[in-house]
Design an enzyme around this catalytic site. Structure first.
Site, PDB file in Angstrom:
ATOM      1  N   ASN A 209     -36.875  46.617 -51.052  1.00  0.00           N
ATOM      2  CA  ASN A 209     -36.075  47.775 -49.169  1.00  0.00           C
ATOM      3  C   ASN A 209     -35.134  47.223 -48.870  1.00  0.00           C
ATOM      4  O   ASN A 209     -33.653  47.032 -49.178  1.00  0.00           O
ATOM      5  CB  ASN A 209     -37.628  47.055 -48.004  1.00  0.00           C
ATOM      6  N   LYS A 288     -37.775  49.281 -71.338  1.00  0.00           N
ATOM      7  CA  LYS A 288     -37.558  50.237 -70.660  1.00  0.00           C
ATOM      8  C   LYS A 288     -38.758  51.791 -70.239  1.00  0.00           C
ATOM      9  O   LYS A 288     -38.810  51.776 -72.283  1.00  0.00           O
ATOM     10  CB  LYS A 288     -36.307  50.669 -71.249  1.00  0.00           C
ATOM     11  N   PHE A 322     -40.092  37.623 -38.097  1.00  0.00           N
ATOM     12  CA  PHE A 322     -40.017  38.595 -37.855  1.00  0.00           C
ATOM     13  C   PHE A 322     -41.098  39.871 -38.124  1.00  0.00           C
ATOM     14  O   PHE A 322     -42.103  39.865 -39.033  1.00  0.00           O
ATOM     15  CB  PHE A 322     -38.555  38.689 -38.801  1.00  0.00           C
ATOM     16  N   LYS A 336     -49.222  40.196 -36.175  1.00  0.00           N
ATOM     17  CA  LYS A 336     -49.754  39.520 -37.226  1.00  0.00           C
ATOM     18  C   LYS A 336     -49.127  37.616 -36.810  1.00  0.00           C
ATOM     19  O   LYS A 336     -49.482  37.123 -37.601  1.00  0.00           O
ATOM     20  CB  LYS A 336     -47.569  39.472 -36.867  1.00  0.00           C
ATOM     21  N   LYS A 340     -51.552  35.340 -39.249  1.00  0.00           N
ATOM     22  CA  LYS A 340     -50.512  34.085 -39.753  1.00  0.00           C
ATOM     23  C   LYS A 340     -50.118  32.479 -39.147  1.00  0.00           C
ATOM     24  O   LYS A 340     -49.916  31.890 -39.583  1.00  0.00           O
ATOM     25  CB  LYS A 340     -49.611  35.062 -40.189  1.00  0.00           C
TER      26      LYS A 340
HETATM   27  N1  CTP Z   1     -43.793  38.187 -44.751  1.00  0.00           N
HETATM   28  C1  CTP Z   1     -44.072  37.628 -46.269  1.00  0.00           C
HETATM   29  N2  CTP Z   1     -44.569  37.840 -47.147  1.00  0.00           N
HETATM   30  C2  CTP Z   1     -45.202  38.994 -47.371  1.00  0.00           C
HETATM   31  C3  CTP Z   1     -44.763  40.423 -46.340  1.00  0.00           C
HETATM   32  C4  CTP Z   1     -44.164  39.588 -44.978  1.00  0.00           C
HETATM   33  O1  CTP Z   1     -43.734  36.482 -45.538  1.00  0.00           O
HETATM   34  N3  CTP Z   1     -45.721  39.725 -48.405  1.00  0.00           N
HETATM   35  C5  CTP Z   1     -43.666  37.766 -43.537  1.00  0.00           C
HETATM   36  C6  CTP Z   1     -41.711  38.447 -43.385  1.00  0.00           C
HETATM   37  O2  CTP Z   1     -40.995  37.867 -43.858  1.00  0.00           O
HETATM   38  C7  CTP Z   1     -41.801  38.815 -41.743  1.00  0.00           C
HETATM   39  C8  CTP Z   1     -43.740  38.346 -40.975  1.00  0.00           C
HETATM   40  O3  CTP Z   1     -44.195  38.214 -43.008  1.00  0.00           O
HETATM   41  O4  CTP Z   1     -41.494  36.825 -41.480  1.00  0.00           O
HETATM   42  C9  CTP Z   1     -43.975  40.086 -41.158  1.00  0.00           C
HETATM   43  O5  CTP Z   1     -43.306  40.612 -42.303  1.00  0.00           O
HETATM   44  P1  CTP Z   1     -43.837  42.803 -42.384  1.00  0.00           P
HETATM   45  O6  CTP Z   1     -43.386  42.742 -43.578  1.00  0.00           O
HETATM   46  O7  CTP Z   1     -43.606  43.169 -41.053  1.00  0.00           O
HETATM   47  O8  CTP Z   1     -45.100  42.122 -42.397  1.00  0.00           O
HETATM   48  P2  CTP Z   1     -46.443  42.433 -42.975  1.00  0.00           P
HETATM   49  O9  CTP Z   1     -48.005  41.459 -42.801  1.00  0.00           O
HETATM   50  O10 CTP Z   1     -46.171  42.453 -44.388  1.00  0.00           O
HETATM   51  O11 CTP Z   1     -46.874  43.420 -42.577  1.00  0.00           O
HETATM   52  P3  CTP Z   1     -46.831  44.811 -42.731  1.00  0.00           P
HETATM   53  O12 CTP Z   1     -46.887  45.719 -43.655  1.00  0.00           O
HETATM   54  O13 CTP Z   1     -47.921  45.575 -42.696  1.00  0.00           O
HETATM   55  O14 CTP Z   1     -46.443  45.645 -41.391  1.00  0.00           O
END
Ligand code: CTP
Length: 396
Positions: A209, A288, A322, A336, A340
Site C-alpha cells: 500500500n 515466478k 490508527f 475499531k 480492538k
Molecule cells: N492493524 C493491524 N493488523 C492488521 C490491520 C490493521 O495491526 N491486519 C492495525 C493498524 O496498524 C492500525 C489499526 O489496526 O493501527 C487500524 O488499521 P486499519 O487498516 O484502518 O483497520 P482495519 O482493522 O484493517 O479495518 P479496515 O481495513 O476494514 O478499515
C-alpha cells in the site's frame, strides 16, 4: 545571544576534525550558539579561523592566552554550556577525562562543567577496541557521560572497522534531543510500528500500500526525544533510520507480528501506525508466475490482525491504533477502538488531498476510550505525535 541554547564543542586532534564543521553548521541552523574549544593537535588539522568563521564565535585554544574578557575562561565556558559535546573525541581526551586529568583548556573545562557531556569518538579501530579505551568509556558511561558510537567502514588509515566519527546528522539529533522541553517518557519503553507491509505473491511480486512510514517515524522520534527507549518495527520505507532508536526492518505481516510480540510485554506504550496488509495470497508461488492467455486470478486470504491480538493480550500497556478511513471517519475509528480494545485511536481521512499518505502533514482526530474526541488542525506529523503524547501524558 545570551538566551540562546549553548553547545560548547570540544574538538580534539584526528582526521575527522573537519567533520565537526558540519555539526556546527547544522546546530547554528537550529539557532544554537556554538562555542568551540580546540586542542593543540586539533589545530594541526584545521585552523581555528575556520572554526571561528563557522561558529561566528571566538575559538579558544590556549589556557594562558591574553584573556578576551575578565572571566576565567574555562569556568565561564563550563557554566555557559547547556550541552558539552566533544567531537571528534580521541582516545587521549577520553583517557584524560576518565582519569581526572585536567591539563589544557578542553580537559579543564570538561572537569568544571555541570552540563551533560557527550563524546563522539573517532579513532583507528584497534585503538577504539583497545581494552584500555573501552574501560575508560565504560567508566565514563557509569558516571553519566554519554557516547555517540562511532560508525564502521574504511578508516582514513586504510584499515576497516569501527572508529569513524558518527554521521553529523546523528550527532546533531542527539544534541537537539537533549534540548527537548518535554522529558516525560524517561524510563518508559515505547513500541511503534510504521510503514506498509508486503504480501508476497511470487519471488518477484507483492501486494502493498501507499504508506510511507512518515507518521510512525515521527512518533518514534517524539518518544525518543521525550526520553523513552524506543523500538520501531518498520515495513519498507525510504525514511532514514533515526538516531538512538532500535529500528527493526520487516516485510510481511507475519514478520511484523513476530517482532511486535517479542517486544509487547515489556512495553509501556504501543503505537501501531503501520498500514498492515489484511490479506495475503492464499497460495504463494515458489516460482515466478508466467503469463498465460486469459485472466489471472489470485485468491487472497485473511492475514493476522496484529492490533486486535495485542488488544486481547494487553496487560497494562497503553495501546494506540490508527484508523485510515475514507468515509464516516470518526464513527469507524470508534468502532475499531472498541473492537480492538484500544486506549486511543488516531483517525485520519485519507481522501484529504493535502495531508495523510506520503505528506509531511496530517489532519487527525484522536478518540479516547472514554469517547472524548479531540480534532486537531492540519499540522506536521511531528506535531501530531507531540499532541498524541501530550494527551496520553495527561492521563498517566
Ligand atoms: N492493524 C493491524 N493488523 C492488521 C490491520 C490493521 O495491526 N491486519 C492495525 C493498524 O496498524 C492500525 C489499526 O489496526 O493501527 C487500524 O488499521 P486499519 O487498516 O484502518 O483497520 P482495519 O482493522 O484493517 O479495518 P479496515 O481495513 O476494514 O478499515
Amino acid at each position: 545571544m545570551e538566551n540562546k541554547r549553548c553547545v560548547v564543542l570540544g574538538v580534539t586532534g584526528g582526521i575527522a576534525v573537519y567533520k565537526a564543521l558540519d555539526v556546527i553548521s547544522a546546530l547554528r541552523k537550529k539557532d544554537v550558539d556554538v562555542r568551540v574549544i580546540m586542542t593543540k593537535s586539533a589545530t594541526e588539522f584545521v585552523t581555528p579561523l575556520t572554526f571561528q568563521s563557522m561558529s561566528q564565535n571566538i575559538v579558544t585554544t590556549d589556557m594562558f592566552a591574553e584573556p578576551k574578557a575578565w572571566e576565567i575562561q574555562h569556568i565561564s565556558l563550563a557554566k555557559r554550556a547547556d550541552v558539552f559535546l566533544v567531537a571528534p573525541a580521541t582516545a587521549n581526551i577520553i583517557g584524560k577525562v576518565a582519569n581526572g586529568i585536567a591539563d589544557d583548556m578542553l580537559s579543564t573545562t570538561i572537569m568544571a562543567t555541570r552540563a551533560k557531556v557527550i563524546f563522539a569518538p573517532a579513532m583507528n579501530t584497534n585503538m577504539y577496541t583497545n581494552p584500555i579505551v573501552q574501560e575508560n568509556i565504560a567508566k565514563l558511561k557509569k558516571l553519566g557521560y554519554e557516547f555517540i558510537e562511532p560508525a564502521s567502514g574504511r578508516l582514513a588509515c586504510g584499515d576497516e572497522g569501527k572508529g569513524k566519527l558518527a554521521p553529523a546528522s546523528d550527532i546533531v539529533e542527539k544534541v537537539l534531543s537533549e534540548f527537548y522541553d518535554k522529558k516525560d517518557l524517561i524510563g518508559k519503553k515505547v513500541l511503534v510500528t510504521a510503514g506498509p507491509t508486503r504480501a508476497n505473491i511470487d519471488p518477484v511480486r507483492f501486494i502493498s500500500n501507499r504508506s510511507t512510514g512518515k507518521m510512525g517515524y515521527a512518533i518514534a522520534e517524539e518518544a525518543r526525544d521525550r526520553g523513552a527507549e524506543v523500538v520501531l518495527v518498520s515495513g519498507p520505507t525510504n525514511e532514514p533510520a533515526p538516531y538512538g532508536i532500535n529500528v527493526i526492518k520487516i516485510n510481511t505481516n507475519e514478520e511484523m507480528r513476530s517482532e511486535v510480540l517479542k517486544h509487547f510485554e515489556t512495553s509501556d506504550i504501543v503505537v501501531k501506525s503501520a498500514a498492515v496488509a489484511d490479506y495475503k495470497a492464499k497460495e504463494y508461488s515458489e516460482n515466478k508466475i508466467k503469463k498465460g492467455n486469459g485472466d489471472l486470478e489470485i485468491i487472497l486470504t485473511r492475514d493476522n490482525d496484529i492490533l486486535k491480538e495485542l488488544g486481547e493480550k494487553k496487560s497494562g500497556q497503553i495501546l494506540v491504533g490508527f484508523a485510515a478511513e475514507s468515509q464516516n471517519v470518526v464513527e469507524n475509528a470508534k468502532g475499531k477502538l472498541i473492537k480492538k480494545n484500544l486506549d486511543y485511536i488516531v483517525a485520519n481521512d485519507i481522501t484529504s488531498k493535502d495531508s495523510g499518505f506520503a505528506s509531511n502533514d496530517n489532519r487527525v482526530t484522536i478518540v479516547t476510550r472514554e469517547g472524548q474526541e479531540l480534532s486537531l488542525d492540519k499540522m506536521s506529523k511531528r506535531e501530531v505525535a507531540r499532541n498524541l503524547f501530550d494527551i496520553i501524558g495527561g492521563k498517566r
